[in-house]
Design an enzyme around this catalytic site. Structure first.
Site, PDB file in Angstrom:
ATOM      1  CG  ASP A  10       2.224  -2.514   0.876  1.00 21.70           C
ATOM      2  OD1 ASP A  10       3.168  -3.100   0.358  1.00 21.70           O
ATOM      3  OD2 ASP A  10       2.288  -1.998   2.014  1.00 21.70           O
ATOM      4  N   GLY A  31      -5.085   8.572  -1.483  1.00 21.63           N
ATOM      5  CA  GLY A  31      -3.989   8.317  -2.418  1.00 21.63           C
ATOM      6  C   GLY A  31      -4.363   8.220  -3.888  1.00 21.63           C
ATOM      7  CD  GLU A  58      -5.876   2.087  -2.493  1.00 20.75           C
ATOM      8  OE1 GLU A  58      -5.863   3.299  -2.739  1.00 20.75           O
ATOM      9  OE2 GLU A  58      -6.079   1.617  -1.355  1.00 20.75           O
ATOM     10  CG  ASP A  59      -2.547   4.820  -3.112  1.00 17.95           C
ATOM     11  OD1 ASP A  59      -3.048   3.719  -2.789  1.00 17.95           O
ATOM     12  OD2 ASP A  59      -2.126   5.645  -2.266  1.00 17.95           O
ATOM     13  CG  ASP A 110       0.332   9.709   2.473  1.00 20.23           C
ATOM     14  OD1 ASP A 110      -0.115   8.665   1.976  1.00 20.23           O
ATOM     15  OD2 ASP A 110       0.354   9.911   3.708  1.00 20.23           O
ATOM     16  CE  LYS A 115       5.451  -0.441  -1.820  1.00 19.59           C
ATOM     17  NZ  LYS A 115       5.626  -0.044  -0.406  1.00 19.59           N
ATOM     18  CG  PHE A 131       7.212   4.219   1.878  1.00 14.54           C
ATOM     19  CD1 PHE A 131       6.203   3.369   2.321  1.00 14.54           C
ATOM     20  CD2 PHE A 131       6.954   5.573   1.810  1.00 14.54           C
ATOM     21  CE1 PHE A 131       4.961   3.868   2.702  1.00 14.54           C
ATOM     22  CE2 PHE A 131       5.712   6.086   2.207  1.00 14.54           C
ATOM     23  CZ  PHE A 131       4.723   5.223   2.657  1.00 14.54           C
ATOM     24  CB  VAL A 132       6.915   4.763  -4.181  1.00 18.56           C
ATOM     25  CG1 VAL A 132       8.021   3.825  -4.619  1.00 18.56           C
ATOM     26  CG2 VAL A 132       5.590   4.026  -4.124  1.00 18.56           C
TER      27      VAL A 132
HETATM   28  P1  IMP Z   1      -2.279  -2.453   2.232  1.00 15.99           P
HETATM   29  O1  IMP Z   1      -3.496  -2.583   3.060  1.00 15.99           O
HETATM   30  O2  IMP Z   1      -1.055  -2.910   2.965  1.00 15.99           O
HETATM   31  O3  IMP Z   1      -2.386  -3.088   0.854  1.00 15.99           O
HETATM   32  O4  IMP Z   1      -2.009  -0.908   2.093  1.00 15.99           O
HETATM   33  C1  IMP Z   1      -2.478  -0.158   1.055  1.00 15.99           C
HETATM   34  C2  IMP Z   1      -2.305   1.303   1.369  1.00 15.99           C
HETATM   35  O5  IMP Z   1      -1.049   1.540   2.006  1.00 15.99           O
HETATM   36  C3  IMP Z   1      -2.263   2.129   0.106  1.00 15.99           C
HETATM   37  O6  IMP Z   1      -3.523   2.555  -0.258  1.00 15.99           O
HETATM   38  C4  IMP Z   1      -1.368   3.274   0.486  1.00 15.99           C
HETATM   39  O7  IMP Z   1      -2.137   4.303   1.080  1.00 15.99           O
HETATM   40  C5  IMP Z   1      -0.447   2.717   1.558  1.00 15.99           C
HETATM   41  N1  IMP Z   1       0.888   2.385   0.990  1.00 15.99           N
HETATM   42  C6  IMP Z   1       1.420   1.167   0.810  1.00 15.99           C
HETATM   43  N2  IMP Z   1       2.654   1.236   0.271  1.00 15.99           N
HETATM   44  C7  IMP Z   1       2.908   2.552   0.102  1.00 15.99           C
HETATM   45  C8  IMP Z   1       4.031   3.286  -0.423  1.00 15.99           C
HETATM   46  O8  IMP Z   1       5.063   2.750  -0.873  1.00 15.99           O
HETATM   47  N3  IMP Z   1       3.897   4.634  -0.420  1.00 15.99           N
HETATM   48  C9  IMP Z   1       2.788   5.282   0.047  1.00 15.99           C
HETATM   49  N4  IMP Z   1       1.725   4.636   0.546  1.00 15.99           N
HETATM   50  C10 IMP Z   1       1.786   3.284   0.571  1.00 15.99           C
HETATM   51 MG    MG Z   2      -1.672   6.508   2.269  1.00 16.06          MG
END
Ligand code: IMP
Ligand code: MG
Length: 181
Positions: A103, A44, A99-100, A159, A131, A152-153
């Protein structure tokens, strides 16, 4: 057409470009006279990192890591696995993890912990999107592009089921695409 699956554009190409430049100025001020090692989290972050590293006018190296968390869905599984580790040694380096989106924080709290055990000079986190409402694990975010609501973006590297990464803007995906309400 990919565009038809987008409910609303959150950040245009121009807004992204301007914000990336602002983050670059912050990084330049913080790391003046030092060398940076950018660690991009695949896949991402690839668009954001490509733009960011060209804006930061300091010597830098680049490396990449790949971790699994989401599978094909839209929520984190909580199970993190290193799919591809770094190629370089980070001992004594000034690491900026790129990181993208931050979350739940599951992926990054796990990853930052691993990297800190490898004795870098410093580790900071830079995420284009945050987020905060979804956070379940506390993670310190040093450089943040934009805080966004819980939607969800996709686009600009992000992606859904590996699609939409090539959109030049960031948009909210229509919930009917992933079976949401
Ligand atoms: P976390 O472990 O829940 O913080 O997830 C992080 C990863 O989830 C990011 O690196 C993204 O790849 C994916 N992700 C979380 N939210 C989104 C979204 O809104 N769109 C796309 N990918 C997301
Ligand atoms: Mg992803």
């Amino acid at each position: 057409m990919l565009e038809n699956d987008i409910q609303e554009i959150l950040f245009t190409e121009e807004q992204l470009k301007n914000r990336v430049a602002e983050i670059a100025r912050q990084i330049e001020a913080d790391y003046s006279g030092q060398e940076i090692m950018f660690v991009g989290i695949l896949r991402g972050s690839f668009v954001f990192l490509a733009d960011l590293c060209r804006e930061v006018k300091l010597p830098c190296t680049l490396d990449f890591m790949s971790v699994s968390s989401y599978g094909g869905g839209t929520t984190s599984s909580g199970q993190i696995q290193i799919i591809k580790d770094l190629s370089e040694d980070i001992t004594g380096r000034n690491v900026i993890v790129v990181e993208d989106i931050l979350d739940s924080g599951n992926t990054l709290s796990y990853l930052l912990n691993i990297l800190e055990h490898r004795h870098p000079a410093s580790v900071r986190l830079c995420a284009l999107l945050d987020k905060p409402d979804r956070r379940t694990k506390p993670v310190e975010l040093h450089y943040c592009g934009f805080s966004i609501p819980d939607a969800f973006v996709v686009g600009y590297g992000l992606d859904y089921a590996e699609k939409y990464r090539s959109l030049p803007y960031i948009g909210i995906l229509k919930p009917e695409i992933y079976g949401g309400e």
